[in-house]
Design a protein around this motif. Structure first.
Motif, mmCIF file in Angstrom:
data_model
loop_
_atom_site.group_PDB
_atom_site.id
_atom_site.type_symbol
_atom_site.label_atom_id
_atom_site.label_comp_id
_atom_site.label_asym_id
_atom_site.label_seq_id
_atom_site.Cartn_x
_atom_site.Cartn_y
_atom_site.Cartn_z
ATOM 1 N N ASP A 178 -17.004 -48.748 12.366
ATOM 2 C CA ASP A 178 -16.664 -47.548 11.583
ATOM 3 C C ASP A 178 -15.250 -47.040 11.822
ATOM 4 O OD1 ASP A 178 -17.356 -46.826 14.201
ATOM 5 O OD2 ASP A 178 -17.978 -44.822 13.599
ATOM 6 N N GLN A 179 -14.595 -47.512 12.880
ATOM 7 C CA GLN A 179 -13.247 -47.002 13.179
ATOM 8 C C GLN A 179 -12.140 -48.024 12.945
ATOM 9 O OE1 GLN A 179 -12.650 -43.781 13.846
ATOM 10 N NE2 GLN A 179 -14.842 -43.461 13.606
ATOM 11 N N LYS A 180 -12.523 -49.221 12.489
ATOM 12 C CA LYS A 180 -11.525 -50.284 12.298
ATOM 13 C C LYS A 180 -10.459 -49.884 11.292
ATOM 14 C CE LYS A 180 -13.822 -54.655 13.157
ATOM 15 N NZ LYS A 180 -14.637 -55.631 12.415
ATOM 16 N N ASN A 202 -7.139 -35.488 6.856
ATOM 17 C CA ASN A 202 -6.055 -35.914 7.747
ATOM 18 C C ASN A 202 -6.508 -36.481 9.084
ATOM 19 O OD1 ASN A 202 -3.882 -35.441 6.256
ATOM 20 N ND2 ASN A 202 -3.219 -33.589 7.298
ATOM 21 N N TYR A 203 -7.767 -36.413 9.334
ATOM 22 C CA TYR A 203 -8.358 -36.865 10.600
ATOM 23 C C TYR A 203 -7.711 -38.155 11.138
ATOM 24 C CZ TYR A 203 -12.529 -38.435 13.343
ATOM 25 O OH TYR A 203 -13.385 -38.887 14.297
ATOM 26 N N PRO A 204 -7.526 -39.181 10.302
ATOM 27 C CA PRO A 204 -6.964 -40.432 10.844
ATOM 28 C C PRO A 204 -5.528 -40.286 11.370
ATOM 29 C CG PRO A 204 -8.045 -40.820 8.742
ATOM 30 C CD PRO A 204 -7.930 -39.330 8.883
ATOM 31 N N VAL A 232 -5.481 -48.866 27.826
ATOM 32 C CA VAL A 232 -6.460 -48.728 26.741
ATOM 33 C C VAL A 232 -6.806 -47.255 26.524
ATOM 34 C CG1 VAL A 232 -8.858 -49.259 26.098
ATOM 35 C CG2 VAL A 232 -7.441 -51.026 27.134
ATOM 36 N N PHE A 233 -6.840 -46.837 25.274
ATOM 37 C CA PHE A 233 -7.201 -45.450 24.948
ATOM 38 C C PHE A 233 -8.566 -45.414 24.278
ATOM 39 C CE2 PHE A 233 -7.450 -41.588 22.530
ATOM 40 C CZ PHE A 233 -6.712 -40.649 23.238
ATOM 41 N N SER A 234 -9.451 -44.554 24.767
ATOM 42 C CA SER A 234 -10.754 -44.379 24.123
ATOM 43 C C SER A 234 -10.982 -42.902 23.834
ATOM 44 C CB SER A 234 -11.890 -44.856 25.035
ATOM 45 O OG SER A 234 -11.652 -46.168 25.479
ATOM 46 N N GLY A 235 -11.483 -42.609 22.653
ATOM 47 C CA GLY A 235 -11.747 -41.215 22.288
ATOM 48 C C GLY A 235 -13.221 -41.017 21.976
ATOM 49 N N ILE A 236 -13.740 -39.867 22.370
ATOM 50 C CA ILE A 236 -15.146 -39.569 22.042
ATOM 51 C C ILE A 236 -15.266 -38.094 21.687
ATOM 52 C CG2 ILE A 236 -15.759 -39.268 24.486
ATOM 53 C CD1 ILE A 236 -18.566 -40.451 23.742
ATOM 54 N N LEU A 256 -4.415 -37.671 13.045
ATOM 55 C CA LEU A 256 -4.584 -37.132 14.404
ATOM 56 C C LEU A 256 -5.063 -38.241 15.333
ATOM 57 C CD1 LEU A 256 -4.517 -34.702 16.324
ATOM 58 C CD2 LEU A 256 -6.834 -34.126 15.583
ATOM 59 N N MET A 257 -5.936 -39.079 14.838
ATOM 60 C CA MET A 257 -6.412 -40.201 15.651
ATOM 61 C C MET A 257 -5.257 -41.162 15.957
ATOM 62 S SD MET A 257 -9.658 -42.663 15.007
ATOM 63 C CE MET A 257 -9.733 -44.310 15.702
ATOM 64 N N ALA A 258 -4.409 -41.403 14.960
ATOM 65 C CA ALA A 258 -3.246 -42.278 15.175
ATOM 66 C C ALA A 258 -2.340 -41.661 16.242
ATOM 67 C CB ALA A 258 -2.483 -42.473 13.869
ATOM 68 N N ALA A 259 -2.160 -40.341 16.189
ATOM 69 C CA ALA A 259 -1.317 -39.669 17.184
ATOM 70 C C ALA A 259 -1.916 -39.824 18.578
ATOM 71 C CB ALA A 259 -1.162 -38.189 16.829
ATOM 72 N N ASP A 260 -3.238 -39.651 18.692
ATOM 73 C CA ASP A 260 -3.908 -39.821 19.995
ATOM 74 C C ASP A 260 -3.495 -41.141 20.627
ATOM 75 O OD1 ASP A 260 -5.414 -37.590 19.290
ATOM 76 O OD2 ASP A 260 -7.220 -38.743 18.760
ATOM 77 N N ILE A 261 -3.579 -42.165 19.817
ATOM 78 C CA ILE A 261 -3.363 -43.525 20.317
ATOM 79 C C ILE A 261 -1.878 -43.787 20.581
ATOM 80 C CG2 ILE A 261 -3.558 -45.969 19.691
ATOM 81 C CD1 ILE A 261 -5.999 -45.029 17.876
ATOM 82 N N SER A 270 -10.373 -31.633 19.220
ATOM 83 C CA SER A 270 -9.670 -31.194 18.009
ATOM 84 C C SER A 270 -10.202 -31.923 16.775
ATOM 85 C CB SER A 270 -8.164 -31.419 18.135
ATOM 86 O OG SER A 270 -7.685 -30.790 19.305
ATOM 87 N N HIS A 271 -10.652 -33.140 16.969
ATOM 88 C CA HIS A 271 -11.273 -33.846 15.848
ATOM 89 C C HIS A 271 -12.583 -33.187 15.439
ATOM 90 C CE1 HIS A 271 -8.567 -37.344 16.492
ATOM 91 N NE2 HIS A 271 -8.780 -37.494 15.207
ATOM 92 N N ALA A 272 -13.277 -32.608 16.413
ATOM 93 C CA ALA A 272 -14.608 -32.059 16.132
ATOM 94 C C ALA A 272 -14.570 -30.901 15.144
ATOM 95 C CB ALA A 272 -15.279 -31.619 17.435
HETATM 96 N N1 TRP Z 1 -12.639 -41.223 15.345
HETATM 97 C C1 TRP Z 1 -13.319 -41.593 16.559
HETATM 98 C C2 TRP Z 1 -14.834 -41.536 16.305
HETATM 99 O O1 TRP Z 1 -15.305 -40.790 15.503
HETATM 100 C C3 TRP Z 1 -12.973 -40.654 17.671
HETATM 101 C C4 TRP Z 1 -11.529 -40.746 18.015
HETATM 102 C C5 TRP Z 1 -10.576 -39.807 17.823
HETATM 103 C C6 TRP Z 1 -10.892 -41.867 18.619
HETATM 104 N N2 TRP Z 1 -9.385 -40.247 18.277
HETATM 105 C C7 TRP Z 1 -9.534 -41.499 18.766
HETATM 106 C C8 TRP Z 1 -11.331 -43.132 19.037
HETATM 107 C C9 TRP Z 1 -8.609 -42.389 19.297
HETATM 108 C C10 TRP Z 1 -10.398 -44.006 19.590
HETATM 109 C C11 TRP Z 1 -9.061 -43.635 19.710
HETATM 110 O O2 TRP Z 1 -15.552 -42.233 16.979
#
Ligand code: TRP
Length: 328
Positions: free
Chosen positions: A149-151, A127-129, A6-10, A131-136, A44-46
């Motif tokens: 909000d992230q669905k 483009n934020y999403p 499981v991947f979680s980002g904050i 980068l988020m897709a790449a994270d996952i 990097s999202h910040a």
């Molecule tokens: N976009 C998420 C938020 O604002 C943060 C986030 C970035 C994230 N990359 C992610 C969450 C990857 C889950 C998986 O809360």
């Protein structure tokens, strides 16, 4: 049986409040036996929103220390900083080239955020999403815990992954949305109609995990309630309901026993009882956090180790994607 990955980002913006803690971080901590967790501070999202560079670096360490203080155990889980693994940005580029403009333009969070920051609507925010897709996708994960909000971002992630696999060949695992348990939706103490958020300007709106016991007590004492005089779980009385729910989570008592405990008691009594429970529950977190922040070299080392642990997965996925699209 292998555990689900499981991947979680904050994001390292602002300090963690009770809403973040009960709604997300505590669930992560509690899931460390069940899942193979990868926790990522997405710095990097910040920068899609203007940040003070020194503060951003500081906040990144602070958040990592806070996650450790809350109980993220790096023997069981991985914890790392997004910007320390270059493949996030690199894969985001490949994904960018495979996401239709129309799909990206539908993201409602971009619309909200750009309306809030009209002076800095940058391409990264749009483009934020990706980068988020790449994270996952880099980590071949089974699931991602996502709030409401992230669905939409996770849907986009799944779409681009499926399209990529179909067009170029098998590369990414398709991640499922893990919808968090209900019941951990903490509302503002001054305004129980709205979710507790770091951006509210009300001084008594949110309890921050680093608030002192005195501040926590004062905030609870000033919490908005109503003019009834019974203490019961009643969703039509949002202020009281919110307070009781917080009490329920921290004490692990049943609703019946809580209602019984407060029969014949007033709001003053209830508020003090809740504040005391919250103060005691947060005390170890606050103390551990302070210790950790006094030893930033140690935090850096933990984060380096975290990055080293997950980097091979990221590199292997990225190299595969690169090869599949013909980048040499
Ligand atoms: N976009 C998420 C938020 O604002 C943060 C986030 C970035 C994230 N990359 C992610 C969450 C990857 C889950 C998986 O809360």
């Amino acid at each position: 049986m292998t555990k689900k990955r499981v991947f979680s980002g904050i994001q390292p913006t602002g300090t963690i409040h009770l809403g973040n803690y009960l709604g997300a971080v505590k669930n992560w901590v509690d899931s460390q036996e069940r899942y193979e967790n990868i926790f990522c501070v997405v710095n990097s999202h910040a920068i899609t929103i203007k940040q003070d560079p020194k503060q951003l670096a500081q906040k990144t360490y602070e958040l990592a220390a806070m996650l450790l203080a809350c109980g993220i155990d790096t023997k069981k889980s991985s914890l790392f900083i997004q910007s320390q693994i270059d493949e996030h940005a690199a894969l985001a580029w490949i994904l960018d080239c495979n996401i239709p403009m129309g799909d990206m333009s539908r993201m409602t969070q971009f619309k909200d955020k750009s309306a809030k920051n009209p002076k800095n609507i940058n391409v990264g925010l749009f483009n934020y999403p990706a980068l988020m897709a790449a994270d996952i996708l880099l980590y071949q994960v089974d699931g991602v815990p996502v709030g409401e909000d992230q669905k939409q971002h996770l849907e986009l992630t799944r779409d681009v992954a499926m399209r990529f696999n179909r067009d170029y060949g098998e590369c990414f695992k398709i991640p499922e949305a893990l919808i968090p348990k209900v019941g951990a939706r903490v509302m503002g103490l001054d305004n129980p109609e709205s979710k507790m958020s770091k951006s509210s300007s009300g001084a008594n709106h949110a309890i921050f995990l680093l608030d002192t016991p005195e501040v926590i007590m004062t905030k609870f004492k000033k919490a908005t309630t109503d003019s009834h005089n019974t203490i019961v779980f009643d969703t039509t009385r949002p202020g009281l309901y919110n307070l009781l729910s917080i009490y329920e989570i921290f004490t692990h008592k049943s609703r019946e026993s809580i209602e019984e405990e407060f029969v014949g008691k007033g709001y003053g009594h209830l508020k003090t009882a809740i504040a005391e429970v919250v103060i005691e529950s947060l005390r170890p977190i606050r103390e551990t956090y302070k210790k950790l922040m006094n030893d930033q070299a140690y935090i850096k080392q933990i984060l380096d180790e975290g990055a080293q642990k997950v980097r091979p997965i990221a590199t292997s996925t990225y190299n595969k994607a690169k090869e599949l699209v013909g980048l040499i």
